[in-house]
Design an enzyme around this catalytic site. Structure first.
Site, PDB file in Angstrom:
ATOM      1  N   GLN A  63      -9.967  -3.953  -3.974  1.00  0.00           N
ATOM      2  CA  GLN A  63     -11.292  -3.412  -3.664  1.00  0.00           C
ATOM      3  C   GLN A  63     -12.233  -3.634  -4.844  1.00  0.00           C
ATOM      4  O   GLN A  63     -13.393  -4.013  -4.671  1.00  0.00           O
ATOM      5  CB  GLN A  63     -11.170  -1.907  -3.346  1.00  0.00           C
ATOM      6  CG  GLN A  63     -12.462  -1.275  -2.890  1.00  0.00           C
ATOM      7  CD  GLN A  63     -12.924  -1.827  -1.545  1.00  0.00           C
ATOM      8  OE1 GLN A  63     -12.157  -1.849  -0.593  1.00  0.00           O
ATOM      9  NE2 GLN A  63     -14.173  -2.267  -1.463  1.00  0.00           N
TER      10      GLN A  63
ATOM     11  N   HIS B 171      -7.005   0.593  -6.784  1.00  0.00           N
ATOM     12  CA  HIS B 171      -7.223  -0.287  -5.630  1.00  0.00           C
ATOM     13  C   HIS B 171      -7.871  -1.572  -6.173  1.00  0.00           C
ATOM     14  O   HIS B 171      -9.071  -1.808  -5.997  1.00  0.00           O
ATOM     15  CB  HIS B 171      -8.131   0.423  -4.621  1.00  0.00           C
ATOM     16  CG  HIS B 171      -8.134  -0.166  -3.244  1.00  0.00           C
ATOM     17  ND1 HIS B 171      -7.373  -1.283  -2.906  1.00  0.00           N
ATOM     18  CD2 HIS B 171      -8.822   0.184  -2.114  1.00  0.00           C
ATOM     19  CE1 HIS B 171      -7.589  -1.569  -1.622  1.00  0.00           C
ATOM     20  NE2 HIS B 171      -8.457  -0.699  -1.129  1.00  0.00           N
TER      21      HIS B 171
ATOM     22  N   ARG C 212     -13.752  -8.702   0.878  1.00  0.00           N
ATOM     23  CA  ARG C 212     -12.325  -8.404   0.741  1.00  0.00           C
ATOM     24  C   ARG C 212     -11.500  -9.635   1.121  1.00  0.00           C
ATOM     25  O   ARG C 212     -10.459  -9.915   0.546  1.00  0.00           O
ATOM     26  CB  ARG C 212     -11.932  -7.207   1.627  1.00  0.00           C
ATOM     27  CG  ARG C 212     -12.522  -5.852   1.208  1.00  0.00           C
ATOM     28  CD  ARG C 212     -11.982  -5.414  -0.142  1.00  0.00           C
ATOM     29  NE  ARG C 212     -10.537  -5.483  -0.176  1.00  0.00           N
ATOM     30  CZ  ARG C 212      -9.701  -4.526   0.264  1.00  0.00           C
ATOM     31  NH1 ARG C 212     -10.200  -3.396   0.718  1.00  0.00           N
ATOM     32  NH2 ARG C 212      -8.392  -4.685   0.204  1.00  0.00           N
TER      33      ARG C 212
ATOM     34  N   CYS D 129     -16.410   1.457   0.021  1.00  0.00           N
ATOM     35  CA  CYS D 129     -15.264   0.614   0.379  1.00  0.00           C
ATOM     36  C   CYS D 129     -14.925   0.708   1.862  1.00  0.00           C
ATOM     37  O   CYS D 129     -14.275  -0.192   2.396  1.00  0.00           O
ATOM     38  CB  CYS D 129     -14.059   0.997  -0.472  1.00  0.00           C
ATOM     39  SG  CYS D 129     -13.506   2.695  -0.207  1.00  0.00           S
TER      40      CYS D 129
ATOM     41  N   ARG E 167       0.878  -1.183   0.000  1.00  0.00           N
ATOM     42  CA  ARG E 167       0.000   0.000   0.000  1.00  0.00           C
ATOM     43  C   ARG E 167       0.904   1.218   0.000  1.00  0.00           C
ATOM     44  O   ARG E 167       1.679   1.420   0.955  1.00  0.00           O
ATOM     45  CB  ARG E 167      -0.923  -0.014   1.215  1.00  0.00           C
ATOM     46  CG  ARG E 167      -1.683   1.270   1.384  1.00  0.00           C
ATOM     47  CD  ARG E 167      -2.818   1.165   2.358  1.00  0.00           C
ATOM     48  NE  ARG E 167      -3.950   0.469   1.772  1.00  0.00           N
ATOM     49  CZ  ARG E 167      -5.192   0.494   2.265  1.00  0.00           C
ATOM     50  NH1 ARG E 167      -5.464   1.186   3.350  1.00  0.00           N
ATOM     51  NH2 ARG E 167      -6.174  -0.152   1.662  1.00  0.00           N
TER      52      ARG E 167
ATOM     53  N   ASP F 199     -17.149   6.921  -2.060  1.00  0.00           N
ATOM     54  CA  ASP F 199     -15.885   6.647  -1.362  1.00  0.00           C
ATOM     55  C   ASP F 199     -15.633   7.856  -0.482  1.00  0.00           C
ATOM     56  O   ASP F 199     -16.288   8.894  -0.637  1.00  0.00           O
ATOM     57  CB  ASP F 199     -14.777   6.471  -2.434  1.00  0.00           C
ATOM     58  CG  ASP F 199     -13.392   6.182  -1.856  1.00  0.00           C
ATOM     59  OD1 ASP F 199     -13.296   5.876  -0.653  1.00  0.00           O
ATOM     60  OD2 ASP F 199     -12.405   6.265  -2.618  1.00  0.00           O
TER      61      ASP F 199
HETATM   62  N1   CP Z   1     -11.376  -0.358   1.883  1.00  0.00           N
HETATM   63  C1   CP Z   1     -10.122  -0.422   2.368  1.00  0.00           C
HETATM   64  O1   CP Z   1      -9.143  -0.595   1.623  1.00  0.00           O
HETATM   65  O2   CP Z   1     -10.048  -0.307   3.704  1.00  0.00           O
HETATM   66  P1   CP Z   1      -8.709  -0.173   4.590  1.00  0.00           P
HETATM   67  O3   CP Z   1      -8.113   1.174   4.258  1.00  0.00           O
HETATM   68  O4   CP Z   1      -9.193  -0.269   5.991  1.00  0.00           O
HETATM   69  O5   CP Z   1      -7.775  -1.279   4.205  1.00  0.00           O
HETATM   70  N1  NVA Z   2      -9.844   6.681  -1.765  1.00  0.00           N
HETATM   71  C1  NVA Z   2      -9.537   6.204  -0.450  1.00  0.00           C
HETATM   72  C2  NVA Z   2      -9.792   4.735  -0.348  1.00  0.00           C
HETATM   73  C3  NVA Z   2      -9.608   4.147   1.022  1.00  0.00           C
HETATM   74  C4  NVA Z   2      -9.803   2.665   1.061  1.00  0.00           C
HETATM   75  C5  NVA Z   2      -8.087   6.528  -0.111  1.00  0.00           C
HETATM   76  O1  NVA Z   2      -7.234   6.472  -1.007  1.00  0.00           O
HETATM   77  O2  NVA Z   2      -7.806   6.855   1.039  1.00  0.00           O
END
Ligand code: CP
Ligand code: NVA
Length: 305
Positions: A136, A133, A293, A266, A106, A226
Site C-alpha cells: 500500500q 502494509h 496497487r 487505501c 496477509r 484509513d
Molecule cells: N487497501 C487494501 O489493502 O485493500 P484490500 O483489503 O481490499 O486488499
Molecule cells: N488498517 C486497515 C487497512 C486495510 C487495507 C486494516 O488493517 O484493516
C-alpha cells in the site's frame, strides 16, 4: 538493479534507491502493460498467496499481475490450507517453499510474515500485517508523485489510526524526503518502535505527532486517512467510534489544506472516516491509488520472483 530472491516485509527492507527503482518499474508497467503481457517475464513462476483476512485490492492486483507477467497465483484462503489449524506456520512455510517461487501473505501478527520468510527459503511479500502494509505504501507514493510531480518536500497530513498503513507511509516518507504530520486520538499513536526508527533515519523533523487534525492538515499537500476499525478489531467498534469523533476528513477540515491538495485512502472506506463530499470530490485520487496497487505489485513481483 538486482532484487531477485529478496523478501518485502516492510519498506524498511528497501533503500531509497530501491524504492525509486520500483516506482520507475511500476510506471513502466503502467505505460507498457501490453509489452509485459507479451513478454511474460514470470513464465513458469508460481506465487502462493496466503490470506488470513479478507481482501479485494491486494488479492485482485496480485493475481492479475501474476497472470499478466506470465506466472500463476495460488489463492490460499484461511479455510483452504492447514496453516495454524492443523499445521504450524513454520512447517507450512517449509512445504510451500519447496513448491512455489514466492509467498505473499496477509496475516494478523507481523511475526507470522517474519517466520514465513525465515523458514520458506523463497521470497515472502507482506500483503498486510497488523504492523505494516508495504505494498500500500508503494502505491500511495506512486499516486502522490503522479499527481504532485514530486515526493521530496511534500507535506502529508495523516488523520486517524496510527497503525499498519500509517506506519508504511511514515517509512516511505523518511526514505523519500516527505514530511508527515500525524494526528490521532490519544492511545492510537503510531507504534513507538516505528516512531523511533523514523526519528533515527530522518534527515530533519520529518515526522510530527499530535492529537489535532486541524494543525495536521494546515497547508498539507496530501490528506490521508484509513479505516478506523481495522480487520480483526470489530469488537472495539463502539469504543473506537467514540474515541475517533472529530477525526472525520470532511470539507471543513480540508479547508485548512493547500488549495491543490490531494486526498488518499487505501480503501475500503466508511463514512465515519471521510465524508462523501471529500472522497467523491475533485481532490480525491483514491481510485488512481487503488489502480496503482496493480502497477506497484507488478513491479515488486517482476523483480523479486
Ligand atoms: N487497501 C487494501 O489493502 O485493500 P484490500 O483489503 O481490499 O486488499
Ligand atoms: N488498517 C486497515 C487497512 C486495510 C487495507 C486494516 O488493517 O484493516
Amino acid at each position: 538493479m538486482n532484487m531477485k530472491g529478496r523478501s518485502l516485509l516492510s519498506l524498511k527492507d528497501l533503500s531509497t534507491k530501491e524504492i525509486r527503482f520500483l516506482l520507475d518499474e511500476a510506471l513502466d508497467f503502467k505505460k507498457n502493460r501490453s509489452t509485459y503481457i507479451q513478454n511474460q517475464p514470470l513464465k513458469g513462476r508460481t506465487l502462493g498467496m496466503i490470506f488470513q483476512k479478507r481482501s479485494t485490492r491486494t488479492r485482485v492486483s496480485t493475481e492479475t499481475a501474476m497472470f499478466e507477467l506470465g506466472g500463476h497465483a495460488l489463492f490460499l484462503g484461511k479455510d483452504d490450507i492447514q496453516l495454524g489449524v492443523n499445521e504450524s506456520l513454520d512447517d507450512t512455510a517449509k512445504v510451500l517453499g519447496r513448491m512455489v517461487s514466492g509467498i505473499l501473505a496477509r496475516v494478523f501478527a507481523h511475526t507470522d510474515v517474519e517466520a514465513l520468510a525465515e523458514h520458506a527459503g523463497v521470497p515472502v511479500i507482506n500483503a498486510l500485517s497488523n504492523q505494516y502494509h508495504p505494498l500500500q505504501g508503494l502505491a500511495d507514493i506512486m499516486t502522490i508523485e503522479e499527481h504532485l510531480g514530486k515526493l521530496h518536500g511534500v507535506n502529508i497530513a495523516w488523520i486517524g489510526d496510527g497503525n499498519n498503513v500509517c506506519h508504511s507511509l511514515m517509512i516511505a516518507s523518511i526514505k523519500m524526503g516527505m514530511n508527515m504530520h500525524i494526528a490521532t486520538p490519544e492511545g492510537y499513536e503510531p507504534a513507538s518502535t516505528v516512531v523511533e526508527y523514523c526519528e533515527k533515519h530522518a534527515s530533519s523533523n520529518q515526522i510530527k505527532l499530535s492529537h489535532d487534525p486541524i494543525k495536521s492538515v494546515d497547508s498539507a499537500n496530501v490528506v490521508v486517512t484509513d479505516t478506523f476499525i481495522s480487520m480483526g478489531q470489530e469488537s472495539e467498534t463502539q469504543e473506537k467510534l467514540r474515541k475517533f469523533e472529530g477525526f472525520q476528513v470532511n470539507e471543513q477540515l480540508v479547508s485548512h489544506a493547500d488549495r491543490e491538495f490531494i486526498f488518499l485512502h487505501c480503501l475500503p472506506r466508511h463514512k465515519e472516516e471521510v465524508s462523501d463530499e471529500v472522497i467523491y470530490g475533485p481532490h480525491s485520487v483514491v481510485f488512481d491509488e487503488a489502480e496503482n496497487r496493480l502497477h506497484t505489485v507488478a513491479a515488486v513481483l517482476k523483480n523479486v520472483l
